[in-house]
Write a protein that holds these residues in place. Structure first.
Motif, PDB file in Angstrom:
ATOM      1  N   MET A  37      57.250  23.219  20.612  1.00 29.65           N
ATOM      2  CA  MET A  37      56.474  22.245  19.846  1.00 29.65           C
ATOM      3  C   MET A  37      55.000  22.162  20.077  1.00 29.65           C
ATOM      4  O   MET A  37      54.629  21.429  18.742  1.00 29.65           O
ATOM      5  N   LEU A  38      54.908  21.176  21.029  1.00 26.11           N
ATOM      6  CA  LEU A  38      53.375  20.656  21.189  1.00 26.11           C
ATOM      7  C   LEU A  38      52.454  22.819  21.211  1.00 26.11           C
ATOM      8  O   LEU A  38      51.186  21.827  20.874  1.00 26.11           O
ATOM      9  N   VAL A  41      51.590  22.498  17.675  1.00 25.00           N
ATOM     10  CA  VAL A  41      51.125  21.096  17.696  1.00 25.00           C
ATOM     11  C   VAL A  41      49.456  21.579  17.312  1.00 25.00           C
ATOM     12  O   VAL A  41      48.252  21.230  16.753  1.00 25.00           O
ATOM     13  N   ILE A  44      48.129  24.282  15.667  1.00 31.84           N
ATOM     14  CA  ILE A  44      47.393  23.880  14.278  1.00 31.84           C
ATOM     15  C   ILE A  44      46.116  23.057  14.219  1.00 31.84           C
ATOM     16  O   ILE A  44      45.661  23.494  13.124  1.00 31.84           O
ATOM     17  N   PHE A  93      52.207  18.669   3.997  1.00 36.08           N
ATOM     18  CA  PHE A  93      51.352  20.150   5.074  1.00 36.08           C
ATOM     19  C   PHE A  93      52.247  19.792   6.340  1.00 36.08           C
ATOM     20  O   PHE A  93      52.453  21.187   6.940  1.00 36.08           O
ATOM     21  N   CYS A  94      52.081  18.818   6.867  1.00 35.07           N
ATOM     22  CA  CYS A  94      53.233  19.299   8.677  1.00 35.07           C
ATOM     23  C   CYS A  94      53.773  19.717   8.681  1.00 35.07           C
ATOM     24  O   CYS A  94      54.592  20.304   9.306  1.00 35.07           O
ATOM     25  N   LEU A  95      54.232  19.127   7.599  1.00 37.92           N
ATOM     26  CA  LEU A  95      55.787  19.966   7.651  1.00 37.92           C
ATOM     27  C   LEU A  95      56.115  21.633   7.816  1.00 37.92           C
ATOM     28  O   LEU A  95      56.544  22.348   8.557  1.00 37.92           O
ATOM     29  N   PHE A  98      54.076  22.591  10.585  1.00 39.93           N
ATOM     30  CA  PHE A  98      55.032  22.577  11.968  1.00 39.93           C
ATOM     31  C   PHE A  98      56.062  24.381  12.180  1.00 39.93           C
ATOM     32  O   PHE A  98      56.759  24.478  12.875  1.00 39.93           O
TER      33      PHE A  98
ATOM     34  N   ALA B  39      54.989  15.187  18.770  1.00 35.87           N
ATOM     35  CA  ALA B  39      54.608  16.110  18.066  1.00 35.87           C
ATOM     36  C   ALA B  39      54.266  16.179  16.872  1.00 35.87           C
ATOM     37  O   ALA B  39      52.943  16.583  16.543  1.00 35.87           O
ATOM     38  N   PHE B  40      54.984  16.288  16.413  1.00 42.98           N
ATOM     39  CA  PHE B  40      54.725  15.311  14.684  1.00 42.98           C
ATOM     40  C   PHE B  40      54.365  14.054  14.416  1.00 42.98           C
ATOM     41  O   PHE B  40      53.651  14.396  13.564  1.00 42.98           O
ATOM     42  N   LEU B  43      50.623  15.872  15.256  1.00 41.66           N
ATOM     43  CA  LEU B  43      50.582  16.590  14.121  1.00 41.66           C
ATOM     44  C   LEU B  43      49.589  15.966  12.945  1.00 41.66           C
ATOM     45  O   LEU B  43      49.022  16.275  12.086  1.00 41.66           O
ATOM     46  N   MET B  47      45.957  15.994  11.862  1.00 42.39           N
ATOM     47  CA  MET B  47      45.823  16.625  10.346  1.00 42.39           C
ATOM     48  C   MET B  47      45.604  15.247   9.380  1.00 42.39           C
ATOM     49  O   MET B  47      45.017  15.484   8.683  1.00 42.39           O
ATOM     50  N   LEU B  52      42.958  17.107   7.087  1.00 38.09           N
ATOM     51  CA  LEU B  52      42.778  17.167   5.643  1.00 38.09           C
ATOM     52  C   LEU B  52      41.806  17.030   5.262  1.00 38.09           C
ATOM     53  O   LEU B  52      40.777  17.660   4.143  1.00 38.09           O
TER      54      LEU B  52
END
Lengths: 252, 182
Positions: A37-38, A41, A44, A93-95, A98, B39-40, B43, B47, B52
């Motif tokens: 997961m990391l 991230v 990205i 965007f993140c979804l 990811f 993590a999310f 992110l 972003m 962005l």
């Protein structure tokens, strides 16, 4: 993965605790899943932040990809939700990114597929589900529940229609999460089975002669899975946009 | 690497086959959820705060630049058109002026030539008239001389024939009777 005698296509989905962490009797260990997961991230961020650092008028390769990703998601969001959906842009965007990165990374042999873990896809779809409900009610109040009452339906079948609408609404997170999970799971099991078949034939004396057949099949599957990796990320993000559109414009 | 760090419990699971399909093993869910959220969140922060806005800024900058350059190009195009029109006008004016100038010059030259010719013709005419008058005088003088010579010749011829002097008056009469006198 394929390590000798017992080739188990399920083994690739197993978690291993790299750094065991136990708090309040719960297991919060840093696992291979956490790592990937990391990693997603990090990659990205590398693409989007390092790629855009020059702020070049004429983009280079990395900046070109970063802008393409930005535009792709922005267009998707705007075409489904209109201008009001802009506030969800970072979230969608993140979804998308990811899931896309997790999917593509998982196609590299010996890596781990984060999106083939049902809990991850469930967390994402449930987040979208509650975001739609909370934002929909906060923005539209009781008006939001018009979502379940399609206009122009005769009164005597309206209860049935409303029941169907409610059921379909509440089954959204299930289909939303299972679609991605099942696609990734099935793809990786298929790849593993074909790959294992190659090894089996190679170890089977004269049968080694036909080993290239499943090998070619594995390559073809890999190409297909690459498409699926992108497609599932797109589908997940697209559905998220459509659900968010319900929160923004609840008129059916 | 993953294989070496398997926990003992999982190794045990493997030995006895899979009593739990790994993605459905709920003992991992807290860890999975926690690390996914971490993590999310990272992110999302990166972003929405950095990447962005920056990409949006780049796109805005580009569209601004393109718009301003298009404006500039349009302005320059207008200027070029104006310059072209001015040039055409100047050219047309110059042409017209050259034409009138040429016409004027032509007329002037024609008038001058005509004047000179008239002068010359008049001069020639007077000279011609003078010459004609002279010729007439000379002719008249010559004619009167011819009369005298004829009378003299006639007198001599008569004297020779008759042997006596001729009558000068009769000769003059005969001469005038026979027509042409000077």
């Amino acid at each position: 993965m394929a390590s000798g005698t017992a080739i188990n296509p399920i083994e690739q989905f197993e978690l291993s605790r790299w750094v065991p962490i136990h708090v309040f009797g719960k297991d919060f260990s840093f696992t291979n899943a956490s790592f990937y997961m990391l990693l997603s991230v990090a990659l990205i961020s590398l693409l989007m932040i390092v790629g855009s650092r020059h702020r070049a008028l004429v983009p280079g390769r990395l900046q070109g990809i970063a802008e393409m990703a930005h535009d792709f998601v922005a267009d998707m969001l705007e075409s489904t939700t209109g201008k009001e959906g802009r506030r969800f842009f970072p979230f969608v965007f993140c979804l998308f990114m990811f899931i896309l990165f997790a999917n593509v990374i998982s196609l590299v042999p010996y890596t781990f597929s984060v999106t083939a873990q049902i809990i991850i896809t469930v967390v994402m779809s449930v987040t979208v589900f509650f975001l739609v409900i909370i934002f929909g009610i906060a923005r539209n109040g009781a008006h939001f529940f018009k979502l379940f009452v399609p206009p122009g339906v005769p009164i005597y079948i309206l209860p049935l229609v409303v029941a169907i609408e409610v059921i379909s609404f509440f089954s959204r997170p299930v289909s939303h999460s299972v679609r991605l999970f099942a696609n990734m799971l099935a793809g990786h099991i298929t790849l593993q089975v074909f790959g294992a078949f190659v090894l089996l034939l190679l170890g089977g004396g004269v049968w080694a002669a036909i080993a290239p057949l499943p090998f070619v099949m594995t390559l073809a599957m890999l190409a297909l899975e690459l498409l699926v990796a992108f497609l599932q990320a797109y589908v997940f993000a697209m559905l998220t946009c459509m659900y968010l559109n319900d929160a923004l414009h609840p008129v059916h | 690497m993953a294989a070496e760090t398997k926990t003992t419990s999982e190794v045990h699971h493997e030995g006895g086959g899979h009593d739990m399909f790994p993605p459905f093993d709920a003992t991992h869910y807290p860890s999975q959820i926690l690390w996914f959220v971490i993590a999310f969140a990272i992110l999302y922060a990166l972003m929405s705060r950095i990447a962005l806005p920056r990409v949006g800024e780049i796109k805005q900058m580009r569209s601004d630049k393109i718009a301003s350059e298009l404006d500039q190009a349009q302005k320059l195009q207008g200027e070029a058109d104006a310059a072209g029109a001015a040039y055409e006008k100047t050219l047309a004016d110059a042409k017209a002026r050259a034409q009138t100038l040429a016409q004027e010059m032509h007329a002037k030259l024609a008038a001058e030539t005509a004047g000179k010719r008239h002068e010359l013709e008049a001069d020639l005419n007077t000279r011609l008239a003078a010459a004609e008058a002279q010729i007439r005088d000379m002719k008249a003088a010559a004619m009167s001389n011819v009369g005298a010579i004829a009378r003299e010749a006639a007198a001599q011829i008569i004297q020779h024939l008759t042997g006596r002097p001729a009558d000068v008056n009769a000769i003059a009469r005969a001469q005038s009777e026979s027509g042409s006198t000077a």
